[in-house]
Design a protein around this motif. Structure first.
Motif, mmCIF file in Angstrom:
data_model
loop_
_atom_site.group_PDB
_atom_site.id
_atom_site.type_symbol
_atom_site.label_atom_id
_atom_site.label_comp_id
_atom_site.label_asym_id
_atom_site.label_seq_id
_atom_site.Cartn_x
_atom_site.Cartn_y
_atom_site.Cartn_z
ATOM 1 N N CYS A 154 -6.534 -4.241 9.846
ATOM 2 C CA CYS A 154 -6.368 -3.093 8.971
ATOM 3 C C CYS A 154 -7.602 -2.891 8.111
ATOM 4 C CB CYS A 154 -5.134 -3.246 8.081
ATOM 5 S SG CYS A 154 -5.005 -4.851 7.266
ATOM 6 N N ALA A 155 -7.838 -1.646 7.739
ATOM 7 C CA ALA A 155 -8.922 -1.289 6.823
ATOM 8 C C ALA A 155 -8.450 -0.096 6.008
ATOM 9 C CB ALA A 155 -10.199 -0.951 7.573
ATOM 10 N N GLY A 156 -8.284 -0.311 4.694
ATOM 11 C CA GLY A 156 -7.764 0.728 3.824
ATOM 12 C C GLY A 156 -6.452 0.303 3.202
ATOM 13 N N ASP A 157 -6.105 0.905 2.061
ATOM 14 C CA ASP A 157 -4.917 0.443 1.344
ATOM 15 C C ASP A 157 -3.616 0.788 2.058
ATOM 16 O OD1 ASP A 157 -5.160 3.171 0.848
ATOM 17 O OD2 ASP A 157 -5.260 2.978 -1.337
ATOM 18 N N VAL A 158 -3.443 2.019 2.503
ATOM 19 C CA VAL A 158 -2.215 2.388 3.218
ATOM 20 C C VAL A 158 -2.145 1.709 4.584
ATOM 21 C CG1 VAL A 158 -0.951 4.313 4.271
ATOM 22 C CG2 VAL A 158 -1.848 4.530 1.937
ATOM 23 N N PRO A 159 -3.217 1.663 5.370
ATOM 24 C CA PRO A 159 -3.151 0.888 6.615
ATOM 25 C C PRO A 159 -2.799 -0.576 6.388
ATOM 26 C CG PRO A 159 -5.046 2.341 6.659
ATOM 27 C CD PRO A 159 -4.480 2.427 5.275
ATOM 28 N N THR A 160 -3.300 -1.162 5.305
ATOM 29 C CA THR A 160 -2.949 -2.560 5.010
ATOM 30 C C THR A 160 -1.457 -2.697 4.758
ATOM 31 O OG1 THR A 160 -5.145 -3.023 4.114
ATOM 32 C CG2 THR A 160 -3.354 -4.477 3.423
ATOM 33 N N LEU A 161 -0.901 -1.767 3.977
ATOM 34 C CA LEU A 161 0.536 -1.783 3.718
ATOM 35 C C LEU A 161 1.319 -1.702 5.019
ATOM 36 C CD1 LEU A 161 3.109 -1.515 1.966
ATOM 37 C CD2 LEU A 161 2.610 0.945 1.818
ATOM 38 N N GLU A 162 0.951 -0.807 5.903
ATOM 39 C CA GLU A 162 1.705 -0.617 7.144
ATOM 40 C C GLU A 162 1.553 -1.813 8.088
ATOM 41 O OE1 GLU A 162 3.993 1.802 7.637
ATOM 42 O OE2 GLU A 162 3.492 2.124 5.517
ATOM 43 N N ILE A 163 0.363 -2.404 8.121
ATOM 44 C CA ILE A 163 0.164 -3.590 8.961
ATOM 45 C C ILE A 163 1.005 -4.755 8.445
ATOM 46 C CG2 ILE A 163 -1.530 -5.438 9.377
ATOM 47 C CD1 ILE A 163 -1.704 -3.300 11.469
ATOM 48 N N LEU A 164 1.031 -4.943 7.119
ATOM 49 C CA LEU A 164 1.829 -6.041 6.574
ATOM 50 C C LEU A 164 3.317 -5.790 6.761
ATOM 51 C CD1 LEU A 164 -0.164 -6.993 3.363
ATOM 52 C CD2 LEU A 164 -0.147 -8.104 5.584
ATOM 53 N N ALA A 165 3.732 -4.544 6.636
ATOM 54 C CA ALA A 165 5.136 -4.229 6.901
ATOM 55 C C ALA A 165 5.469 -4.458 8.374
ATOM 56 C CB ALA A 165 5.430 -2.785 6.501
ATOM 57 N N ALA A 166 4.520 -4.139 9.270
ATOM 58 C CA ALA A 166 4.735 -4.399 10.700
ATOM 59 C C ALA A 166 4.787 -5.901 10.965
ATOM 60 C CB ALA A 166 3.613 -3.758 11.518
ATOM 61 N N SER A 167 3.923 -6.653 10.296
ATOM 62 C CA SER A 167 3.949 -8.105 10.456
ATOM 63 C C SER A 167 5.274 -8.676 9.982
ATOM 64 C CB SER A 167 2.788 -8.727 9.659
ATOM 65 O OG SER A 167 2.808 -10.126 9.741
ATOM 66 N N ASP A 168 5.781 -8.111 8.903
ATOM 67 C CA ASP A 168 7.082 -8.549 8.380
ATOM 68 C C ASP A 168 8.185 -8.262 9.392
ATOM 69 O OD1 ASP A 168 8.908 -9.502 6.405
ATOM 70 O OD2 ASP A 168 9.314 -7.433 5.789
ATOM 71 N N LEU A 169 8.160 -7.095 10.012
ATOM 72 C CA LEU A 169 9.157 -6.756 11.023
ATOM 73 C C LEU A 169 9.061 -7.689 12.227
ATOM 74 C CD1 LEU A 169 8.892 -2.846 10.917
ATOM 75 C CD2 LEU A 169 10.912 -4.198 10.301
ATOM 76 N N LEU A 170 7.833 -7.981 12.648
ATOM 77 C CA LEU A 170 7.664 -8.897 13.782
ATOM 78 C C LEU A 170 8.155 -10.296 13.429
ATOM 79 C CD1 LEU A 170 4.130 -7.750 14.979
ATOM 80 C CD2 LEU A 170 6.274 -7.489 16.245
#
Length: 793
Positions: free
Chosen positions: A630-646
């Motif tokens: 991820c690169a950027g604040d909103v992309p970071t949020l979405e990547i971490l939320a995706a990691s949480d789902l995984l």
């Protein structure tokens, strides 16, 4: 006939008139010589085709007017002991500025291989617009310049930027009548409403009307003088008009105009600084009207040239092939009587140099035009004072730019006495959550104030005007004369200055190659109100492409940073505000954002530029099967939320999370100073595992940066793809397929063997997206599972 506003003309003695005219003729001779000659500089033998350059390049039309201004600036600088700088708006008149700097000796001082003698004159002529030589425009190579003249429109904004917080400096600015038609220049006339007569220097605009552009008449030159005068007075200036085609008369009129203008400036500054007068100042300006190509050939091949558009570039274009053109050129050059202006050794005579100031008062030697010599380190406070506490990732939220605002407030306070830091922006300081700076400095303002106004301050150092061009131009002029600053702007609208940043990057690239130019403070952008948080304003406010634009430029100059939270923003800001000779772009949000890293962690992460967030992944020391980047604040949020789902749905999956702060780290090390070598890149992203990359901007930029990497075929980038509208925040990422559910689906689709085994999880993610669409249309807000999400791992 010359026209001046008052009948009491400056009395020039015959001797002064004679020496001023000698200097002007010498400068004109040198300007013509640079365009045409590659040998025989003093005309010691009849001119032949062998003495003429094979390619004739350059601009003659504006040069005699610029030479006239330079000559008369010399006179008043020397007579009054002024510190002065001149911004040459018609920068394509490079022959004139080069000629004058050679005459005054500053050119030879800068370039000892071009001495002020016959050999140096020969080299001066030959090198002009010649392979291995110097550009035809005023450029970084030109001593005394802060302004690249290749693109028109920015001179007056640069001049005001140079004058801000420079109380003892006179900044003259020559504005061509073609340049005056550009949008940035038209807005720049309003800069006088921001010039503080107490703490700032004076700007003396000189509007040079010679009637034509390349092929057309200019608008302002065709206005009746009374109408033009009303226009300029409406802008808040007191014009002094000089109109003549007679050299002796124009010298007297120009001397009078300069003396009137400088006398008025001195009176107004004294009234503000000593008498405490606070009413708005109406600054003088000069309107100089002379023929285009003045003193050049009146007619060529039976058609008029002097005073027409035909004089714009090279009036005699076939000198090597046409004997009549060659004869006319020799007649033209000899009309300046060079034998009176230069000795047999090629050195300028005493008459020519009589008006020239000495030392650093020479326009080509002023340190204000090489202000890496003047710049001081910015006092940066300890970041720990402003850092937000982070005991656990994702447990708290802050507005990153509001946190940065507290840091900038302290910088403003710490520079309150030295006055060498300014914050500029197009009416967005408060909107961008930087309002804390108003506790240390108000907004510069010299026009009318009302009781409902807030934070307006005659002596303020926050600059706001709804013109990105002016913000950019002011800051460039400020930086180029030895100070520091930050440009805060909505991300979508910084594109307005695309061309201006191009020119500044080119300036810095060239300056780095000149040992005599000292490094200046970097041009720093803070882009906020960005694409992912402009859901309320809609499609018109959604464009992250400035990053693409900047990263296509000279890699030794440009830097782009995407801090994911408040503490990383502090770390990046500290770095860029200390830096020199860069264009730094920071993209950071102003809306509440999760705090991911402590201050110490943020420092380390920003120093790396890209790194693994162990706490966010699930590889547990083993080899990952997929990389979430991820690169950027909103992309970071979405990547971490995706990691949480995984983690919850596929706990056995080994996931690595990589965050990129410094986008240039993705480039190979041989292509950018911040780039990674292949060994380091492959260790971070692997060579053969799928990489799902959520990126702040247009996804193809990441592919462009990393296309040479071994694992590029495994790279899948999600980002903004022009799917914008007025909607909810989360719907913006859904529309552009960068949401957490889509990212989980990408993992399932790309990890070998996972498609069948995790089909039910994929279906659940797709259903969540469908549920989202129905929810926002019914409730107008995002799903609770999105708005209430926190990092709990």
């Amino acid at each position: 006939m010359p026209k001046v506003e008052h009948p009491n003309s400056t009395v020039l003695t015959d001797e002064e008139l004679r020496t001023l005219d000698a200097h002007w003729r010498a400068a004109n001779y040198l300007a013509v010589g640079q365009i045409y000659l590659m040998a025989n500089p003093l005309l010691t033998e009849p001119l032949t085709a062998a003495h003429i350059k094979p390619r004739l390049l350059g601009h003659w039309g504006t040069s005699p007017g610029l030479n006239l201004v330079y000559t008369h600036l010399n006179r008043v600088i020397k007579a009054r002991g002024l510190d002065a700088l001149c911004v040459w708006g018609p920068g394509h008149g490079g022959p004139a500025v080069l000629a004058n700097s050679w005459l005054e000796g500053s050119y030879s001082q800068t370039y000892p291989d071009v001495p002020r003698d016959a050999a140096g004159m020969d080299r001066l002529f030959r090198q002009f617009s010649f392979p291995g030589g110097v550009p035809s425009h005023v450029a970084p190579e030109t001593p005394g310049s802060i302004h690249e003249g290749g693109e028109l429109g920015y001179s007056l904004a640069h001049a005001y930027g140079a004058a801000f917080d420079n109380p003892d400096l006179l900044v003259a600015c020559v504005i061509g009548d073609g340049e005056a038609e550009t949008g940035p220049l038209a807005a720049s006339w309003h800069s006088n409403k921001f010039l503080d007569p107490v703490h700032d220097g004076a700007v003396l605009p000189i509007l040079h009307l010679n009637g034509y552009k390349i092929a057309n008449p200019t608008v302002l030159s065709r206005l009746p003088e009374s109408e033009l005068d009303e226009l300029l007075r409406g802008y808040g200036h007191e014009p002094i008009h000089v109109t003549s085609d007679d050299p002796h008369q124009v010298h007297r009129a120009m001397a009078d105009a300069f003396d009137q203008a400088l006398d008025r400036i001195a009176v107004m500054q004294r009234a503000a600084r000593e008498d405490g007068r606070t009413e708005r100042v109406r600054w003088p300006m000069i309107v100089l009207r002379t023929p285009k190509g003045w003193t050049g050939p009146a007619e060529v091949d039976g058609v008029p040239v002097e005073g027409t558009w035909r004089a714009h570039q090279v009036p005699l274009s076939a000198v090597r092939e046409n004997p009549e053109h060659l004869r006319q050129l020799e007649t033209w050059l000899r009309s300046y009587r060079p034998e009176e202006l230069f000795g047999a050794d090629g050195r300028p005579t005493a008459d020519v140099l009589a008006c020239v100031p000495e030392g650093t008062r020479r326009l080509g030697a002023t340190p204000h035009a090489n202000s890496g010599l003047l710049v001081r380190d910015l006092p940066m406070p300890s970041l720990d004072r402003f850092a937000v506490p982070v005991d656990k990732p994702g447990a708290t939220l802050h507005q990153p730019t509001r946190v940065l605002g507290d840091l900038l407030e302290q910088v403003m306070r710490d520079t309150s006495e030295r006055r060498d830091f300014r914050l500029v922006g197009p009416d967005e300081t408060a909107s961008n959550r930087l309002g804390a700076v108003f506790n240390a400095s108000g907004k510069a303002w010299q026009a009318q104030t009302l009781q409902v106004d807030e934070h307006l301050d005659r002596h303020g150092r926050v600059m706001e005007i709804l013109s990105e061009h002016l913000c950019q131009g002011w800051l460039e002029g400020y930086l180029l004369t030895g100070r520091h600053g930050l440009f805060s702007c909505y991300e979508a609208f910084v594109h307005i200055v695309d061309s201006m940043v191009n020119q500044h990057i080119k300036w810095l690239k060239t300056s780095r190659q000149l040992a005599w130019r000292a490094p200046i403070a970097s041009l720093n952008y803070l882009l906020t109100s960005h694409v992912w948080r402009q859901d309320h304003n809609g499609f018109s406010h959604q464009d992250p492409g400035f990053i693409d634009h900047v990263l296509s430029k000279s890699p030794e100059v440009v830097r782009v940073y995407l801090p994911p939270d408040a503490n990383t923003l502090l770390s990046v800001a500290d770095h860029v505000l200390r830096s020199r000779d860069y264009v730094n772009v920071i993209v950071a949000g102003k809306q509440p954002c999760f705090d991911w890293l402590s201050m110490d962690e943020a420092r380390a992460h920003c120093a790396r530029g890209a790194g693994i967030w162990d706490w966010a992944g699930s590889e547990n020391g083993g080899e990952p099967v997929v990389v979430l980047a991820c690169a950027g604040d909103v992309p970071t949020l979405e990547i971490l939320a995706a990691s949480d789902l995984l983690r919850r749905h596929l706990p056995e999956l080994a996931v690595r999370v990589v965050n990129v702060v410094d986008l240039a780290r993705l480039l190979p090390s041989e292509e950018h100073p911040h780039g990674m070598g292949d060994f380091e890149y492959d260790g971070l992203f692997t060579t053969d595992k799928p990489v799902i990359f959520a990126y702040h901007g247009y996804p193809w930029l990441i592919h462009r940066l990393s296309y040479r990497r071994t694992g590029h075929a495994q790279l899948h980038v999600r980002g903004y793809k022009e799917m914008g509208t007025t909607t909810t925040p989360f719907d913006m990422v859904v529309r552009n397929d960068m949401d957490r559910y889509r990212l989980v689906m990408d993992v399932i689709d790309r990890v070998p063997g996972l498609g069948v085994r995790a089909a039910a999880v994929r279906q659940e993610m797709a259903d969540a997206r469908t549920r989202h669409h129905a929810w926002i249309r019914e409730h107008g807000i995002d799903l609770p599972e999105v708005t209430d999400w926190t990092w709990t791992a």
